[in-house]
Design a protein around this motif. Structure first.
Motif, PDB file in Angstrom:
ATOM      1  N   GLY A 139       0.811  -1.213   0.000  1.00  0.00           N
ATOM      2  CA  GLY A 139       0.000   0.000   0.000  1.00  0.00           C
ATOM      3  C   GLY A 139       0.844   1.261   0.000  1.00  0.00           C
ATOM      4  O   GLY A 139       1.684   1.472  -0.882  1.00  0.00           O
ATOM      5  N   GLN A 140       0.659   2.094   1.017  1.00  0.00           N
ATOM      6  CA  GLN A 140       1.377   3.367   1.092  1.00  0.00           C
ATOM      7  C   GLN A 140       2.886   3.179   1.268  1.00  0.00           C
ATOM      8  O   GLN A 140       3.655   4.123   1.099  1.00  0.00           O
ATOM      9  N   HIS A 141       3.301   1.970   1.580  1.00  0.00           N
ATOM     10  CA  HIS A 141       4.726   1.699   1.791  1.00  0.00           C
ATOM     11  C   HIS A 141       5.399   1.100   0.548  1.00  0.00           C
ATOM     12  O   HIS A 141       6.527   0.616   0.639  1.00  0.00           O
ATOM     13  N   ARG A 142       4.729   1.192  -0.590  1.00  0.00           N
ATOM     14  CA  ARG A 142       5.353   0.694  -1.818  1.00  0.00           C
ATOM     15  C   ARG A 142       6.677   1.400  -2.134  1.00  0.00           C
ATOM     16  O   ARG A 142       7.615   0.756  -2.607  1.00  0.00           O
ATOM     17  N   PRO A 143       6.794   2.719  -1.876  1.00  0.00           N
ATOM     18  CA  PRO A 143       8.111   3.353  -2.120  1.00  0.00           C
ATOM     19  C   PRO A 143       9.224   2.738  -1.277  1.00  0.00           C
ATOM     20  O   PRO A 143      10.372   2.647  -1.733  1.00  0.00           O
ATOM     21  N   GLN A 144       8.893   2.310  -0.064  1.00  0.00           N
ATOM     22  CA  GLN A 144       9.909   1.673   0.784  1.00  0.00           C
ATOM     23  C   GLN A 144      10.260   0.286   0.250  1.00  0.00           C
ATOM     24  O   GLN A 144      11.418  -0.139   0.336  1.00  0.00           O
ATOM     25  N   VAL A 145       9.284  -0.428  -0.298  1.00  0.00           N
ATOM     26  CA  VAL A 145       9.582  -1.721  -0.932  1.00  0.00           C
ATOM     27  C   VAL A 145      10.520  -1.501  -2.123  1.00  0.00           C
ATOM     28  O   VAL A 145      11.492  -2.241  -2.316  1.00  0.00           O
ATOM     29  N   ALA A 146      10.238  -0.469  -2.921  1.00  0.00           N
ATOM     30  CA  ALA A 146      11.103  -0.152  -4.058  1.00  0.00           C
ATOM     31  C   ALA A 146      12.507   0.206  -3.594  1.00  0.00           C
ATOM     32  O   ALA A 146      13.502  -0.179  -4.222  1.00  0.00           O
ATOM     33  N   GLN A 147      12.604   0.951  -2.494  1.00  0.00           N
ATOM     34  CA  GLN A 147      13.920   1.312  -1.956  1.00  0.00           C
ATOM     35  C   GLN A 147      14.694   0.062  -1.555  1.00  0.00           C
ATOM     36  O   GLN A 147      15.881  -0.079  -1.875  1.00  0.00           O
ATOM     37  N   GLY A 148      14.039  -0.859  -0.849  1.00  0.00           N
ATOM     38  CA  GLY A 148      14.702  -2.098  -0.462  1.00  0.00           C
ATOM     39  C   GLY A 148      15.133  -2.903  -1.678  1.00  0.00           C
ATOM     40  O   GLY A 148      16.235  -3.477  -1.711  1.00  0.00           O
ATOM     41  N   PRO A 152      20.338  10.627  10.268  1.00  0.00           N
ATOM     42  CA  PRO A 152      21.540   9.954   9.745  1.00  0.00           C
ATOM     43  C   PRO A 152      21.565   9.951   8.221  1.00  0.00           C
ATOM     44  O   PRO A 152      20.520   9.865   7.561  1.00  0.00           O
ATOM     45  N   ALA A 153      22.754  10.041   7.666  1.00  0.00           N
ATOM     46  CA  ALA A 153      22.903  10.045   6.213  1.00  0.00           C
ATOM     47  C   ALA A 153      22.298   8.783   5.592  1.00  0.00           C
ATOM     48  O   ALA A 153      21.782   8.821   4.476  1.00  0.00           O
ATOM     49  N   PHE A 154      22.365   7.689   6.303  1.00  0.00           N
ATOM     50  CA  PHE A 154      21.796   6.440   5.790  1.00  0.00           C
ATOM     51  C   PHE A 154      20.294   6.573   5.575  1.00  0.00           C
ATOM     52  O   PHE A 154      19.754   6.101   4.561  1.00  0.00           O
ATOM     53  N   GLU A 155      19.612   7.233   6.516  1.00  0.00           N
ATOM     54  CA  GLU A 155      18.175   7.444   6.373  1.00  0.00           C
ATOM     55  C   GLU A 155      17.892   8.425   5.243  1.00  0.00           C
ATOM     56  O   GLU A 155      16.916   8.250   4.495  1.00  0.00           O
ATOM     57  N   THR A 156      18.734   9.450   5.098  1.00  0.00           N
ATOM     58  CA  THR A 156      18.594  10.374   3.969  1.00  0.00           C
ATOM     59  C   THR A 156      18.694   9.616   2.658  1.00  0.00           C
ATOM     60  O   THR A 156      17.935   9.860   1.703  1.00  0.00           O
ATOM     61  N   TRP A 157      19.629   8.699   2.581  1.00  0.00           N
ATOM     62  CA  TRP A 157      19.814   7.865   1.387  1.00  0.00           C
ATOM     63  C   TRP A 157      18.538   7.087   1.084  1.00  0.00           C
ATOM     64  O   TRP A 157      18.037   7.095  -0.054  1.00  0.00           O
ATOM     65  N   ARG A 158      18.007   6.423   2.080  1.00  0.00           N
ATOM     66  CA  ARG A 158      16.807   5.612   1.875  1.00  0.00           C
ATOM     67  C   ARG A 158      15.636   6.476   1.422  1.00  0.00           C
ATOM     68  O   ARG A 158      14.864   6.089   0.529  1.00  0.00           O
ATOM     69  N   ARG A 159      15.473   7.644   2.028  1.00  0.00           N
ATOM     70  CA  ARG A 159      14.363   8.523   1.659  1.00  0.00           C
ATOM     71  C   ARG A 159      14.516   9.028   0.230  1.00  0.00           C
ATOM     72  O   ARG A 159      13.529   9.116  -0.512  1.00  0.00           O
ATOM     73  N   ARG A 160      15.732   9.377  -0.152  1.00  0.00           N
ATOM     74  CA  ARG A 160      15.953   9.858  -1.514  1.00  0.00           C
ATOM     75  C   ARG A 160      15.586   8.803  -2.548  1.00  0.00           C
ATOM     76  O   ARG A 160      14.987   9.106  -3.585  1.00  0.00           O
ATOM     77  N   ILE A 161      15.968   7.565  -2.262  1.00  0.00           N
ATOM     78  CA  ILE A 161      15.645   6.483  -3.202  1.00  0.00           C
ATOM     79  C   ILE A 161      14.142   6.316  -3.319  1.00  0.00           C
ATOM     80  O   ILE A 161      13.582   6.250  -4.425  1.00  0.00           O
ATOM     81  N   ALA A 162      13.459   6.250  -2.183  1.00  0.00           N
ATOM     82  CA  ALA A 162      11.996   6.086  -2.196  1.00  0.00           C
ATOM     83  C   ALA A 162      11.326   7.237  -2.915  1.00  0.00           C
ATOM     84  O   ALA A 162      10.418   7.040  -3.739  1.00  0.00           O
ATOM     85  N   GLU A 163      11.780   8.454  -2.650  1.00  0.00           N
ATOM     86  CA  GLU A 163      11.176   9.632  -3.290  1.00  0.00           C
ATOM     87  C   GLU A 163      11.442   9.652  -4.777  1.00  0.00           C
ATOM     88  O   GLU A 163      10.597  10.107  -5.565  1.00  0.00           O
ATOM     89  N   GLU A 164      12.600   9.160  -5.214  1.00  0.00           N
ATOM     90  CA  GLU A 164      12.908   9.115  -6.635  1.00  0.00           C
ATOM     91  C   GLU A 164      11.957   8.181  -7.359  1.00  0.00           C
ATOM     92  O   GLU A 164      11.458   8.520  -8.469  1.00  0.00           O
ATOM     93  N   PHE A 165      11.646   7.046  -6.773  1.00  0.00           N
ATOM     94  CA  PHE A 165      10.717   6.129  -7.425  1.00  0.00           C
ATOM     95  C   PHE A 165       9.308   6.715  -7.470  1.00  0.00           C
ATOM     96  O   PHE A 165       8.575   6.495  -8.419  1.00  0.00           O
ATOM     97  N   VAL A 166       8.945   7.479  -6.435  1.00  0.00           N
ATOM     98  CA  VAL A 166       7.639   8.145  -6.454  1.00  0.00           C
ATOM     99  C   VAL A 166       7.610   9.194  -7.571  1.00  0.00           C
ATOM    100  O   VAL A 166       6.642   9.283  -8.337  1.00  0.00           O
ATOM    101  N   SER A 167       8.669   9.992  -7.673  1.00  0.00           N
ATOM    102  CA  SER A 167       8.708  11.050  -8.681  1.00  0.00           C
ATOM    103  C   SER A 167       8.704  10.489 -10.096  1.00  0.00           C
ATOM    104  O   SER A 167       8.186  11.123 -11.017  1.00  0.00           O
ATOM    105  N   LEU A 168       9.278   9.288 -10.251  1.00  0.00           N
ATOM    106  CA  LEU A 168       9.283   8.640 -11.564  1.00  0.00           C
ATOM    107  C   LEU A 168       7.978   7.909 -11.866  1.00  0.00           C
ATOM    108  O   LEU A 168       7.805   7.354 -12.944  1.00  0.00           O
ATOM    109  N   GLY A 169       7.087   7.896 -10.866  1.00  0.00           N
ATOM    110  CA  GLY A 169       5.811   7.207 -11.034  1.00  0.00           C
ATOM    111  C   GLY A 169       5.926   5.715 -11.047  1.00  0.00           C
ATOM    112  O   GLY A 169       5.097   5.006 -11.637  1.00  0.00           O
ATOM    113  N   ARG A 170       6.976   5.196 -10.370  1.00  0.00           N
ATOM    114  CA  ARG A 170       7.212   3.753 -10.392  1.00  0.00           C
ATOM    115  C   ARG A 170       6.759   3.072  -9.126  1.00  0.00           C
ATOM    116  O   ARG A 170       6.942   1.849  -8.982  1.00  0.00           O
ATOM    117  N   SER A 171       6.229   3.788  -8.155  1.00  0.00           N
ATOM    118  CA  SER A 171       5.748   3.144  -6.938  1.00  0.00           C
ATOM    119  C   SER A 171       4.652   3.970  -6.295  1.00  0.00           C
ATOM    120  O   SER A 171       4.393   5.097  -6.727  1.00  0.00           O
TER     121      SER A 171
END
Length: 307
Positions: free
Chosen positions: A228-237, A288-307
């Motif tokens: 559901g709403q956590h699909r961007p996090q699945v894409a990040q993983g 933490p930079a690690f969390e910034t990394w994860r958020r950027r990845i998730a947001e990129e997939f959202v912006s690309l319309g892939r999740s």
């Protein structure tokens, strides 16, 4: 080796094929651990690790890193993980840091400073490995009772609450094993956790679903829907898993199936998103930079319309 059997662990037994896959991962991990402990040098261990099947070799490198971290935690140990990462192990750096987390769970805490890698960005993967270990071996407490250790004591110079997030990512990976690679059952396990923990759990499970597999495309799509709403996090993983396999030269057919479902990209494309989003390491940020990394990845997939 018997500790890797589903009957011993009490994990869900979806099918003979899924059971064999999970148990083989456990055997390969322990094989890697044994190679590290038995070899006279990191180079000798690498030569043995490189003979293992492509699909499972990353798990063996993870086990080897655990072995070297355990050696570093001994009174006479030191520098083993560093030497391992300086060679072929460096191409498996993500799996190696996770393997160090396994060692954390087995070595007395006063020994941790001797064995923990220093990279301020990747160090959170150590806690991912720790969380996986705890959910894998203490399933009732960490999965069904949803235990969280109050004020986890490492790292001492970072915001303590984020340790919980990193550990939950590892627990999420372990849920893919606990649920026997049954996408619906894994989603049910995650949904039983408090809502605030589910994003990290889905991220970890998405990583495992991509790196390990054990499912077909229809099951992957079901898992994405259940997120559901956590699909961007699945894409990040999934992107993390893709980068780990691409970097190590271990891409297999399933990697591409999973990244197409979760990321709408092939493994190289998903890995590129992960690499492009990687921030500079920092130990001073509130987030933490690690969390910034994860958020950027998730947001990129959202912006690309892939999740």
């Amino acid at each position: 080796m018997s500790e890797t059997e589903l009957a011993t662990r009490g994990f869900h037994d979806k099918s003979p094929a899924a059971r064999e896959l999970i148990e083989t991962v456990g055997r390969m991990f322990l094989t890697g651990y044994a190679h590290a402990m038995e070899s006279r040098s990191a180079a000798e261990a690498e030569a043995r690790l490189e003979t293992l099947p492509t699909f499972f070799r990353g798990f063996a490198y993870e086990g080897a890193a655990m072995g070297y971290a355990v050696l570093d935690g001994l009174p006479w140990g030191g520098g083993n993980v560093e030497r391992f990462l300086a060679g072929r192990g460096g191409e498996h750096v993500y799996m190696a840091y996770i393997g160090v987390g396994w060692a954390m769970a087995r070595v007395p805490r006063f020994r941790w400073p001797r064995m923990l890698p220093p990279d301020p960005l990747l160090r959170w993967l150590v806690l991912d490995g720790y969380g996986f270990h705890q959910a894998y071996f203490h399933t009732r407490r960490y999965v069904h009772e949803q235990f969280r250790e109050p004020r986890f004591p490492w790292p001492s110079n970072a915001p303590h609450p984020y340790a919980d997030n990193a550990i939950d990512q590892g627990i999420g990976r372990a849920l893919w094993f606990v649920g026997g690679t049954d996408a619906a059952r894994v989603a049910d396990l995650i949904d039983a956790f408090p809502a605030a923990r589910r994003a990290d759990l889905f991220s970890g499970a998405g990583l495992a679903a991509t790196y390990l597999g054990g499912v077909d495309e229809a099951e992957l799509r079901l898992f994405a829907e259940r997120a559901g709403q956590h699909r961007p996090q699945v894409a990040q993983g999934a992107a993390f898993a893709a980068e780990a396999r691409v970097r190590a030269g271990l891409v297999v057919e399933h990697t591409g199936v999973a990244t197409r479902v979760f990321c709408a990209a092939d493994p190289d494309g998903a890995a590129d998103v992960s690499r492009a989003a990687r921030p500079a390491p920092s130990t001073s940020e509130a987030v933490p930079a690690f969390e910034t990394w994860r958020r950027r990845i998730a947001e990129e997939f959202v912006s690309l319309g892939r999740s």
